[in-house]
Scaffold this active site. Structure first.
Site, PDB file in Angstrom:
ATOM      1  N   ASN A 185      33.186  38.404  48.932  1.00 61.25           N
ATOM      2  CA  ASN A 185      32.031  37.802  49.625  1.00 61.25           C
ATOM      3  C   ASN A 185      32.449  36.658  50.576  1.00 61.25           C
ATOM      4  O   ASN A 185      31.970  36.455  51.761  1.00 61.25           O
ATOM      5  CB  ASN A 185      31.732  36.780  48.666  1.00 61.25           C
ATOM      6  CG  ASN A 185      32.203  36.156  47.566  1.00 61.25           C
ATOM      7  OD1 ASN A 185      33.715  36.103  47.560  1.00 61.25           O
ATOM      8  ND2 ASN A 185      31.833  34.976  47.412  1.00 61.25           N
ATOM      9  N   GLY A 210      37.359  37.118  41.094  1.00 62.01           N
ATOM     10  CA  GLY A 210      36.138  38.261  41.384  1.00 62.01           C
ATOM     11  C   GLY A 210      35.262  37.860  40.157  1.00 62.01           C
ATOM     12  O   GLY A 210      34.946  36.936  39.376  1.00 62.01           O
ATOM     13  N   THR A 249      35.572  41.934  35.208  1.00 63.42           N
ATOM     14  CA  THR A 249      36.993  42.467  35.894  1.00 63.42           C
ATOM     15  C   THR A 249      37.926  41.659  35.433  1.00 63.42           C
ATOM     16  O   THR A 249      38.913  41.810  35.015  1.00 63.42           O
ATOM     17  CB  THR A 249      36.787  42.481  37.425  1.00 63.42           C
ATOM     18  OG1 THR A 249      35.729  43.067  37.938  1.00 63.42           O
ATOM     19  CG2 THR A 249      37.824  43.176  38.049  1.00 63.42           C
ATOM     20  N   GLU A 289      39.542  33.324  38.754  1.00 61.56           N
ATOM     21  CA  GLU A 289      38.472  32.511  39.339  1.00 61.56           C
ATOM     22  C   GLU A 289      37.306  33.390  39.262  1.00 61.56           C
ATOM     23  O   GLU A 289      37.242  34.476  40.062  1.00 61.56           O
ATOM     24  CB  GLU A 289      38.707  32.099  40.820  1.00 61.56           C
ATOM     25  CG  GLU A 289      40.014  31.415  40.829  1.00 61.56           C
ATOM     26  CD  GLU A 289      39.785  29.940  40.297  1.00 61.56           C
ATOM     27  OE1 GLU A 289      38.818  29.650  40.314  1.00 61.56           O
ATOM     28  OE2 GLU A 289      41.054  29.183  40.348  1.00 61.56           O
ATOM     29  N   CYS A 341      30.079  32.179  45.569  1.00 64.77           N
ATOM     30  CA  CYS A 341      30.193  31.844  43.804  1.00 64.77           C
ATOM     31  C   CYS A 341      29.766  30.241  43.648  1.00 64.77           C
ATOM     32  O   CYS A 341      29.286  30.118  42.425  1.00 64.77           O
ATOM     33  CB  CYS A 341      31.529  32.154  43.619  1.00 64.77           C
ATOM     34  SG  CYS A 341      32.979  31.214  44.336  1.00 64.77           S
ATOM     35  N   GLU A 353      43.201  26.874  41.245  1.00 70.07           N
ATOM     36  CA  GLU A 353      43.821  26.900  42.655  1.00 70.07           C
ATOM     37  C   GLU A 353      43.574  25.780  43.523  1.00 70.07           C
ATOM     38  O   GLU A 353      43.019  24.599  43.288  1.00 70.07           O
ATOM     39  CB  GLU A 353      42.956  28.157  43.304  1.00 70.07           C
ATOM     40  CG  GLU A 353      43.088  29.280  42.422  1.00 70.07           C
ATOM     41  CD  GLU A 353      42.639  30.706  43.275  1.00 70.07           C
ATOM     42  OE1 GLU A 353      42.086  30.413  44.101  1.00 70.07           O
ATOM     43  OE2 GLU A 353      43.427  31.553  42.706  1.00 70.07           O
TER      44      GLU A 353
HETATM   45  P1  NAD Z   1      34.893  42.347  41.376  1.00 66.27           P
HETATM   46  O1  NAD Z   1      35.417  41.881  40.118  1.00 66.27           O
HETATM   47  O2  NAD Z   1      34.285  43.700  41.446  1.00 66.27           O
HETATM   48  O3  NAD Z   1      36.182  42.680  42.358  1.00 66.27           O
HETATM   49  C1  NAD Z   1      37.127  41.842  42.762  1.00 66.27           C
HETATM   50  C2  NAD Z   1      38.513  42.544  43.205  1.00 66.27           C
HETATM   51  O4  NAD Z   1      39.085  43.027  41.844  1.00 66.27           O
HETATM   52  C3  NAD Z   1      38.329  43.792  44.075  1.00 66.27           C
HETATM   53  O5  NAD Z   1      39.423  43.515  44.904  1.00 66.27           O
HETATM   54  C4  NAD Z   1      38.087  44.826  43.128  1.00 66.27           C
HETATM   55  O6  NAD Z   1      38.562  46.141  44.066  1.00 66.27           O
HETATM   56  C5  NAD Z   1      39.277  44.342  42.092  1.00 66.27           C
HETATM   57  N1  NAD Z   1      39.084  45.273  40.965  1.00 66.27           N
HETATM   58  C6  NAD Z   1      37.983  45.699  40.522  1.00 66.27           C
HETATM   59  N2  NAD Z   1      38.112  46.205  39.179  1.00 66.27           N
HETATM   60  C7  NAD Z   1      39.511  45.998  39.052  1.00 66.27           C
HETATM   61  C8  NAD Z   1      40.264  46.319  37.601  1.00 66.27           C
HETATM   62  N3  NAD Z   1      40.041  47.081  36.695  1.00 66.27           N
HETATM   63  N4  NAD Z   1      41.888  45.819  37.867  1.00 66.27           N
HETATM   64  C9  NAD Z   1      42.103  45.129  38.887  1.00 66.27           C
HETATM   65  N5  NAD Z   1      41.382  44.515  40.032  1.00 66.27           N
HETATM   66  C10 NAD Z   1      40.003  45.153  39.934  1.00 66.27           C
HETATM   67  O7  NAD Z   1      34.260  41.173  42.091  1.00 66.27           O
HETATM   68  P2  NAD Z   1      33.253  41.242  43.510  1.00 66.27           P
HETATM   69  O8  NAD Z   1      32.146  42.002  43.171  1.00 66.27           O
HETATM   70  O9  NAD Z   1      34.032  41.961  44.684  1.00 66.27           O
HETATM   71  O10 NAD Z   1      32.988  39.907  43.930  1.00 66.27           O
HETATM   72  C11 NAD Z   1      31.907  39.123  43.333  1.00 66.27           C
HETATM   73  C12 NAD Z   1      32.246  38.249  42.049  1.00 66.27           C
HETATM   74  O11 NAD Z   1      33.454  37.557  42.391  1.00 66.27           O
HETATM   75  C13 NAD Z   1      31.030  37.496  41.604  1.00 66.27           C
HETATM   76  O12 NAD Z   1      30.865  37.339  40.327  1.00 66.27           O
HETATM   77  C14 NAD Z   1      31.649  36.139  42.182  1.00 66.27           C
HETATM   78  O13 NAD Z   1      31.158  34.773  41.473  1.00 66.27           O
HETATM   79  C15 NAD Z   1      33.065  36.137  42.066  1.00 66.27           C
HETATM   80  N6  NAD Z   1      33.750  34.862  42.803  1.00 66.27           N
HETATM   81  C16 NAD Z   1      34.228  33.865  42.071  1.00 66.27           C
HETATM   82  C17 NAD Z   1      34.978  32.982  42.867  1.00 66.27           C
HETATM   83  C18 NAD Z   1      35.420  31.799  42.203  1.00 66.27           C
HETATM   84  O14 NAD Z   1      36.188  31.227  43.111  1.00 66.27           O
HETATM   85  N7  NAD Z   1      35.263  31.484  41.099  1.00 66.27           N
HETATM   86  C19 NAD Z   1      35.067  32.891  44.309  1.00 66.27           C
HETATM   87  C20 NAD Z   1      34.085  34.120  44.939  1.00 66.27           C
HETATM   88  C21 NAD Z   1      33.754  35.159  44.315  1.00 66.27           C
END
Ligand code: NAD
Length: 480
Positions: free
Chosen positions: A150, A226, A230, A248, A282, A461
């Site tokens: 994002n 993420g 995950t 996070e 997020c 962080e």
């Molecule tokens: P995601 O969890 O699908 O992916 C995040 C990262 O994890 C990607 O690089 C992905 O390839 C990797 N990943 C996926 N499966 C994995 C596994 N089994 N093992 C290790 N890595 C793996 O998330 P997304 O769809 O890319 O992002 C959206 C999410 O991120 C939303 O839920 C959002 O709220 C969250 N987010 C949180 C913050 C925060 O600071 N709390 C900030 C931004 C986004």
């Protein structure tokens, strides 16, 4: 078609598999570059190169590490246009937003940690009887940094910069959906003179590259941003290996509006906190609770302002909202709008995909959507949608709205609009969230700890907190 390459041992190289994945441009709905389909073999190469570089990097004087990180921040700004365009092509966000927010912030992250490491100090405690205890803070080794799509470079650099500043080497993985700015960062790192192996960027899918990083025995520290699911998967792998973890995760943030608020400022900011980056931040406030005396006025003005938002070509300066990041995500967000209808929600604005094919834009656009009439505890109000979709509902009492706000599994951020100082403090004290904004949104001093509570994550962080995370304390007790 451009091929993105991995950055391992200071070189840009192909994945061991020689296989590539398609990288889509969300506004056009077409493939515009290729991304390495890396796997555990590439992660192994990256870990070997990081471990070779660690002794020298961790012993490099802080001032020198600082100078290289500072140079990276300068080069990011020098390449602002190219990076912003790359982020927009990967993510669908307006180029103007990437230019104003994402890329300057990525540069700021490197600049911030290049100076923070110089001022980072450890503690000393003296006891009676000629005893001094002091704490050495040492870099840990190889840090695994995994980030989402994002805010691609912004969040990627938010992890990498403190990890490197603290003297660790890094094996990092950007999201496979938005890899281009991380690829450009690898070129910048080469130019800035970052020694080979200090930062390694391995592109590819989460279940291959991400999981190889989280399960690698020589990567003892994982910083992940993420989705909550995950995060759970990573924790299951990393916890039994006793890795240090920062997670996070997702959010479902409340935006609480009291009748005594500064109305114009609130309305203007609420448009942004609802729909900026197509609602894919997020920290966006996706549940809007409005005190009853101003509910009807707010509803009318908010719907009117939302309908004025220009959804369209991310490259146009007049665009407020670009495309959603992918077809899969577009379908997911639309399915939540359908769910909201079955749960009794009334669509006040948007609710439909937007066909812009007549402008040559065949990608994944969606009208910004406002829904009312849903109970606080229905799925639409409890699950993270992560798109330009908000719900609005009235409330009468402070305790009532606190109960609504705190009712989800998440606790990332919250916003409160009121001019009543005591109420603002009272609410801030009672809300279950890692961040509380009062009469503002998204404003943050980078020195403050950042992160969520409950299922929004563990660890913090930001600021010195991140430098503490990326170092291990060793307590020394000496009696003289
Ligand atoms: P995601 O969890 O699908 O992916 C995040 C990262 O994890 C990607 O690089 C992905 O390839 C990797 N990943 C996926 N499966 C994995 C596994 N089994 N093992 C290790 N890595 C793996 O998330 P997304 O769809 O890319 O992002 C959206 C999410 O991120 C939303 O839920 C959002 O709220 C969250 N987010 C949180 C913050 C925060 O600071 N709390 C900030 C931004 C986004």
């Amino acid at each position: 078609m451009e091929k993105i390459l991995n950055y391992i041992d200071g070189k840009l190289i192909e994945p061991a598999s020689q296989k590539y994945l398609d990288n889509f441009e969300p506004a056009l709905g077409t493939v515009y570059s290729q991304i390495p389909d890396s796997d555990a073999t590439d992660v192994e190469l990256a870990a070997i190169s990081a471990s070779k570089a660690f002794r020298s990097w961790s012993n490099t004087p802080k001032e020198k590490r600082s100078a290289i990180l500072y140079r990276i921040s300068e080069l990011i700004l020098e390449n602002l246009e190219e990076l912003a365009l790359a982020e927009s092509r990967d993510n669908g966000k307006p180029v103007s937003l990437a230019k104003k927010v994402d890329i300057p912030r990525a540069a700021h992250n490197f600049r911030f940690y290049s100076t923070a490491i110089i001022h980072f100090a450890s503690e000393s405690h003296s006891m009676e009887g000629g005893v001094i205890n002091y704490t050495l803070r040492k870099p840990i080794g190889i840090a695994g940094c995994i980030s989402p799509w994002n805010l691609p470079l912004y969040l990627f650099s938010w992890k990498i910069a403190p990890a490197l500043a603290a003297g660790n080497c890094v094996v990092a993985k950007p999201s496979e959906i938005t890899p281009m700015s991380a690829f450009l960062l690898s070129k910048i790192c080469i130019k800035a003179g970052l020694p080979p192996g200090v930062l390694n960027i391995v592109h590819g899918l989460g279940h291959k590259v991400g999981s190889a990083i989280s399960s690698h025995p020589n990567i003892p520290i994982i910083s992940f941003t993420g989705g909550t699911k995950t995060g759970e998967t990573i924790a299951k792998i990393a916890a039994p290996m006793f890795k240090k973890l920062s997670l996070e995760l997702g959010g479902k943030n409340p935006n609480i509006i009291f009748a005594d608020c500064n109305y114009e400022k609130m309305l203007d900011t609420t448009i942004k906190s609802s729909f900026a980056n197509q609602g894919q931040i997020c920290l966006c406030g996706s549940r809007i609770f409005v005190e009853r005396p101003i509910y009807e006025r707010f509803k009318k003005d908010f719907v009117e302002a939302t309908k004025k938002l220009k959804v369209g070509d991310p490259k146009a300066d007049t665009t407020n909202q670009g495309a959603l990041v992918s077809q899969v995500h577009h379908e997911k967000v639309l399915s939540y709008i359908e769910l909201a209808k079955t749960e009794g929600g009334k669509i006040l604005a948007g609710g439909l995909p937007l066909d812009l094919s007549h402008e040559g834009l065949n990608g994944w656009f969606l009208q910004p959507t406002i829904i009312e009439g849903l109970p606080y505890n229905c799925r639409t109000n409890q699950e993270e949608i992560f798109g330009p979709v908000v719900t609005i509902m009235p409330f009468d009492q402070e305790e009532e709205v606190l109960m609504y706000a705190n009712s989800t599994q998440y606790g990332l951020a919250s916003t409160i609009w009121t001019q009543d100082l005591s109420r603002a403090h009272r609410m801030a004290d009672q809300i279950h969230a890692g961040i509380v904004w009062i009469n503002t949104w998204l404003l943050r001093d980078l020195r403050t700890p950042f992160g969520g509570v409950k299922n929004s994550g563990v660890g913090r962080e930001g600021g010195f907190e991140a430098l503490t995370f990326f170092t291990e304390p060793k307590n020394v007790c000496i009696q003289f």
